[in-house]
Scaffold this active site. Sequence first.
Site, PDB file in Angstrom:
ATOM      1  N   ARG A  60      14.260  -4.095  -2.956  1.00 39.51           N
ATOM      2  CA  ARG A  60      14.325  -2.628  -3.041  1.00 39.51           C
ATOM      3  C   ARG A  60      14.141  -1.991  -1.669  1.00 39.51           C
ATOM      4  O   ARG A  60      14.816  -1.015  -1.322  1.00 39.51           O
ATOM      5  CB  ARG A  60      13.248  -2.138  -4.009  1.00 39.51           C
ATOM      6  CG  ARG A  60      13.282  -0.639  -4.270  1.00 39.51           C
ATOM      7  CD  ARG A  60      12.374  -0.276  -5.435  1.00 39.51           C
ATOM      8  NE  ARG A  60      12.391   1.156  -5.674  1.00 39.51           N
ATOM      9  CZ  ARG A  60      11.330   1.951  -5.560  1.00 39.51           C
ATOM     10  NH1 ARG A  60      10.152   1.442  -5.210  1.00 39.51           N
ATOM     11  NH2 ARG A  60      11.421   3.248  -5.789  1.00 39.51           N
ATOM     12  N   HIS A  64      16.774   0.602   0.049  1.00 37.08           N
ATOM     13  CA  HIS A  64      16.344   1.954   0.426  1.00 37.08           C
ATOM     14  C   HIS A  64      16.478   2.190   1.931  1.00 37.08           C
ATOM     15  O   HIS A  64      16.659   3.325   2.365  1.00 37.08           O
ATOM     16  CB  HIS A  64      14.893   2.187  -0.020  1.00 37.08           C
ATOM     17  CG  HIS A  64      14.778   2.538  -1.472  1.00 37.08           C
ATOM     18  ND1 HIS A  64      13.979   3.561  -1.942  1.00 37.08           N
ATOM     19  CD2 HIS A  64      15.387   2.010  -2.570  1.00 37.08           C
ATOM     20  CE1 HIS A  64      14.089   3.638  -3.260  1.00 37.08           C
ATOM     21  NE2 HIS A  64      14.931   2.707  -3.662  1.00 37.08           N
ATOM     22  N   ASN A  92      10.376   6.946  -2.114  1.00 33.12           N
ATOM     23  CA  ASN A  92       9.842   5.767  -1.424  1.00 33.12           C
ATOM     24  C   ASN A  92       8.330   5.587  -1.556  1.00 33.12           C
ATOM     25  O   ASN A  92       7.771   4.618  -1.036  1.00 33.12           O
ATOM     26  CB  ASN A  92      10.201   5.814   0.067  1.00 33.12           C
ATOM     27  CG  ASN A  92      11.668   5.523   0.315  1.00 33.12           C
ATOM     28  OD1 ASN A  92      12.337   4.921  -0.518  1.00 33.12           O
ATOM     29  ND2 ASN A  92      12.178   5.968   1.445  1.00 33.12           N
ATOM     30  N   HIS A 189      18.556  -4.617 -10.274  1.00 32.03           N
ATOM     31  CA  HIS A 189      17.566  -4.112 -11.222  1.00 32.03           C
ATOM     32  C   HIS A 189      17.089  -5.205 -12.185  1.00 32.03           C
ATOM     33  O   HIS A 189      16.237  -4.931 -13.028  1.00 32.03           O
ATOM     34  CB  HIS A 189      18.153  -2.943 -12.026  1.00 32.03           C
ATOM     35  CG  HIS A 189      18.272  -1.677 -11.240  1.00 32.03           C
ATOM     36  ND1 HIS A 189      18.964  -0.565 -11.677  1.00 32.03           N
ATOM     37  CD2 HIS A 189      17.775  -1.333 -10.017  1.00 32.03           C
ATOM     38  CE1 HIS A 189      18.896   0.393 -10.772  1.00 32.03           C
ATOM     39  NE2 HIS A 189      18.185  -0.056  -9.751  1.00 32.03           N
TER      40      HIS A 189
END
Length: 317
Positions: A60, A64, A92, A189
């Site tokens: 992740r 990001h 975040n 995911h």
Amino acid sequence: MAPIVALFLSSVLIFSVFSPVNSLSYNYYQKTCPHAESMIAYAVKTATSKDKTVPAALLRLHFHDCFIRGCDASVLLNSHGSNKAEKDGPPNLSLHALYVIDSAKKDLETWCPGVVSCADIVALAARDAVALSGGPSWDVPKGRKDGRTSKASETIKLPAPTFTISQLQQSFSQRGLSLDDLVALSGGHTLGFSHCSSFQNRIRNFNATHDVDPLINPSFAAKLKGVCPKNGKSKNAGTTMDPSSTTFDNTYFKLILQKKALFSSDQALLSNPKTKNLVKKFATSREAFSKAFVNSMIKMSSLTGGQEIRKNCRVVN
């Protein structure tokens, strides 16, 4: 300014931020720091042995990072003075395991000072995280530079869990990523945990007609309601992304077809013929998903935009 011209200039500006300006190479550190990858892998493996949530966090973190200013480790920078950095932007705040990157960087600075960028560490750590979770491994092109700019206000550019398929497509296309990349990368995911705030919209007060999103499995929605208290009183409440949340597999795609995906953005993949067919394909073949995921990860991680090799990943030189 005419709307069409404004839109064009905006698109040019966005895409220029993500253009692969740096030349990446698979053997970039072969002579300057030959043990770089093994040292990073060791840091990831050590952390994962103590905390099984580390792989999902590192994957992740990479996503990001790349979606804001390219893969330049700007997500690692601390807020300074009046500038609020990316890591302190709303999407975040739940990022964690940044210490793994710090640990790898510290070791690398001992053996190869000023050579390996924080951005490369993040990209390699994401690969190692997937492989440690039972997913595929791949050769990561290297040579990224670290960015000097990090703004919390820019985290609004990250795809939201409430996005429709058209919003997702626009977000990914601005970064040169296709619908194929969208579906493959969404498969990330399969790892991790989500707080209730990311899917609360689907299980309560969905719209004027329905309390619950009609596209979600009723029994699954009831289960989520049991997990998530009304009014979001518990900030830590939530659930795993799928039942095998520490194993990188294709369960995520099977859940979408069963209407048991957590996010609106997950379920939205069935609202477009092309993405729907890809969901079905990946739900049927773990091998097909793994191959597509690797291709899309290499493509996404090749978006660059940094200027230096930071000595400390949390501050500019």
